[in-house]
Design a protein around this motif. Structure first.
Motif, short mmCIF file in Angstrom:
data_model
loop_
_atom_site.label_atom_id
_atom_site.label_comp_id
_atom_site.label_asym_id
_atom_site.label_seq_id
_atom_site.Cartn_x
_atom_site.Cartn_y
_atom_site.Cartn_z
N ASN A 134 61.88 -21.05 -57.13
CA ASN A 134 61.92 -21.96 -55.98
C ASN A 134 63.31 -21.90 -55.33
OD1 ASN A 134 63.55 -24.73 -56.37
ND2 ASN A 134 62.80 -24.05 -58.38
N PHE A 135 63.36 -22.10 -54.01
CA PHE A 135 64.63 -21.93 -53.30
C PHE A 135 65.57 -23.11 -53.47
CE2 PHE A 135 61.99 -23.94 -50.00
CZ PHE A 135 62.84 -24.93 -49.51
N PRO B 29 64.30 -16.49 -54.49
CA PRO B 29 64.58 -17.79 -53.86
C PRO B 29 65.19 -17.65 -52.47
CG PRO B 29 65.30 -17.82 -56.14
CD PRO B 29 64.93 -16.41 -55.83
#
Length: 538
Positions: A371-372, A502
């Protein structure tokens, strides 16, 4: 918006589509009145065909080679599929091969889309037949790229043994000596099912048919997923059959896309059945004429199908919100849509009880490794996992999702030629916001937007979604977590998970916001007549 017209503006082009003469003959030759493809277009087309074919063959080869870092290990069934060899491929070789397949396959899809934009019209039947052959091959091979389908098999086995998968965990069943639970993936060993009651029914049916063979149970699950995938491919082919350009584009994005085939068919994820139900539900909801409300019966059928999709996987409730949004101006349609949705959803959850709802609530607290948001919180020493995340991440992500949803709902136009399908646009807008901004994502989740994007003409959004899908696929190529050898390969893998993927996800969010604010979609006009949706009219 450039390239997208209202139904009144598009009426002359639709009349030209059906009228005899130069326009009709041009469409018969090329689909949009374009000149014959130039040399560059032909090179792109052949490159796409070779790249997509090579990528699919690599994926089939890795699956057929048997248990490895990418293919789940399980005892062979006594007879029948799935079938595999026992080549014992090394983890490093498997990883490099699948990364190459993902990059080459994605590049092939991009080249194919570019070729179509330049006037190439590949035979739709050839694309469809090629897709069905690839789907059939991957279906009779063992699950690859993920162990989720084994978790599904265990959930079904829990029901067969008389227990509740929303209460009993795979670890508890494993302690009883059950032959299926012995294969339980470590990640979800102590986690009850988080899937909807209709998904549990599907798992139960597969477990009844497969008995004590995990391989047979997973085969039945993959088979139903393959049928659902094929149903979407055939629906897209039918809807877009009068526009060769849009038809070819849809098959490239969906039917022969190696990344989708790997995620949905090789992996056997439940998203396939949910996508087919939700997609058909969105197509059923129709306006009689632009701006004129449809029937309550079509709204009820739409709500029923989308509710069934949500009863498989709760995230397809976004499609339900899209149906409600599209029905908001007609009390009759709104009542029908809500009624159908509740009829499909409430009985299953009433039977499953509160444990099913609690299991869903618990899942919102996790985050996936790529996830970023980790680019922000990891430098401060915070970590996240599939079952836990830094405090406040869920709330912050929810605010980002809501803001992005509002923006895309405001700025994303309806697909040209399908303005009589009012739920497609809001469903795509909401799904894009959730997929792009929620911290828990897998590449197979992207199918819920790709099937809808296939109804749209080509635009810059294609490249953004393909880039996200490629990034996620490179992170989730393996079914088993392990340290790769040589050391440099393990370093590359970890850097991809922690930094590159990400960063691509964050760049995709920024690009989507920019497209919405600047309206720089660069839509390529097509000519898919609204009359084609009669197939699914109620």
């Amino acid at each position: 918006m450039t390239g997208l017209t209202s139904s009144e503006d598009s009426a002359p082009s639709l009349r030209a589509h059906f009228a005899p003469g130069a326009a009709a003959r041009a469409r018969a030759r090329g689909g949009s009145g374009r000149a014959s493809p130039d040399h560059t277009a032909r090179v792109l087309a052949w490159s796409a065909a070779v790249a997509i074919g090579v990528a699919i063959l690599i994926m089939i080869g890795v699956s057929a080679a048997g248990p490895s870092a990418a293919v789940a290990a399980m005892p062979r069934p006594a007879a029948g599929p799935p079938w595999w060899l026992d080549l014992r491929l090394r983890p490093g070789l498997v990883t490099i091969a699948l990364w190459a397949a993902a990059v080459v396959g994605c590049g092939g899809v991009a080249a194919g889309l570019a070729a179509v934009a330049r006037g190439v019209r590949p035979p739709a039947r050839l694309l469809l037949v090629g897709s069905l052959v690839a789907v059939a091959a991957l279906t009779v091979l063992p699950p690859a790229g993920s162990t989720d389908v084994i978790s599904y098999a265990i959930d079904g086995r829990i029901v067969v043994t008389g227990h509740n998968p929303y209460v009993m965990t795979p670890g508890q069943l494993k302690r009883t000596g059950d032959p299926i639970a012995r294969l339980a993936p470590r990640t979800w060993l102590n986690t009850p099912s988080i899937y909807g009651p209709l998904a549990t029914a599907e798992e139960w049916a597969a477990a009844e048919l497969g008995g004590t063979s995990a391989a047979r149970i997973t085969f039945w699950l993959k088979l139903w997923n393959a049928l659902a995938f094929g149903a979407v491919a055939l629906a897209l082919d039918r809807l877009l059959r009068s526009d060769p350009a849009r038809r070819a584009r849809a098959h490239l994005l969906w039917s022969v896309n190696p990344l989708i085939l790997w995620a949905m068919i090789a992996g056997g994820h439940l998203d396939g059945v949910a996508t087919a139900l939700g997609f058909c539900g969105l197509l059923v909801l129709r306006e009689r004429r632009p701006g004129e409300a449809g029937s309550g019966l079509s709204a009820f059928a739409s709500g029923l199908l989308v509710g069934a999709a949500t009863a498989c996987k709760v995230t397809f409730g976004l499609f339900g919100v899209g149906v409600v949004w599209a029905s908001r101006r007609s009390p009759l349609m709104l009542a029908g849509a809500l009624g159908g949705f509740l009829v499909a959803l409430v009985p299953g959850y009433a039977i499953a009880g509160w444990p099913a709802i609690r299991a869903l609530a618990a899942r919102t607290q996790g985050a996936t490794s790529d996830n970023f948001y980790q680019l922000i919180y990891r430098p401060f020493g915070y970590v996240a996992s599939a079952t836990s995340a830094p405090a406040g991440l869920t709330v912050a992500a929810a605010l980002v999702v809501v803001g992005l949803a509002a923006l895309t709902l405001w700025r994303l136009p309806a697909p040209e030629g399908f303005t009589a399908l009012p739920a497609v646009r809001p469903a795509l807008a909401l799904s894009l916001a959730w997929l792009f901004a929620w911290p828990f994502q897998r590449p197979w989740y992207d199918v819920m937007v790709i099937c809808l994007l296939a109804l749209y003409p080509a635009s810059r959004l294609d490249g953004i979604i393909l880039a996200r899908l490629l990034a996620g696929t490179t992170v989730y190529t393996l079914a088993v977590d392990q340290t790769l050898a040589p050391h440099w390969l393990n370093t590359v893998f970890q850097d991809n998970v922690n930094y590159l993927a990400p960063a691509i996800r964050l760049a995709a969010v920024i690009a989507l916001v920019w497209l919405c604010l600047s309206a720089s979609w660069r839509w390529q006009s097509g000519a898919a007549p609204r009359a084609e949706v009669v197939l699914l009219q109620f």
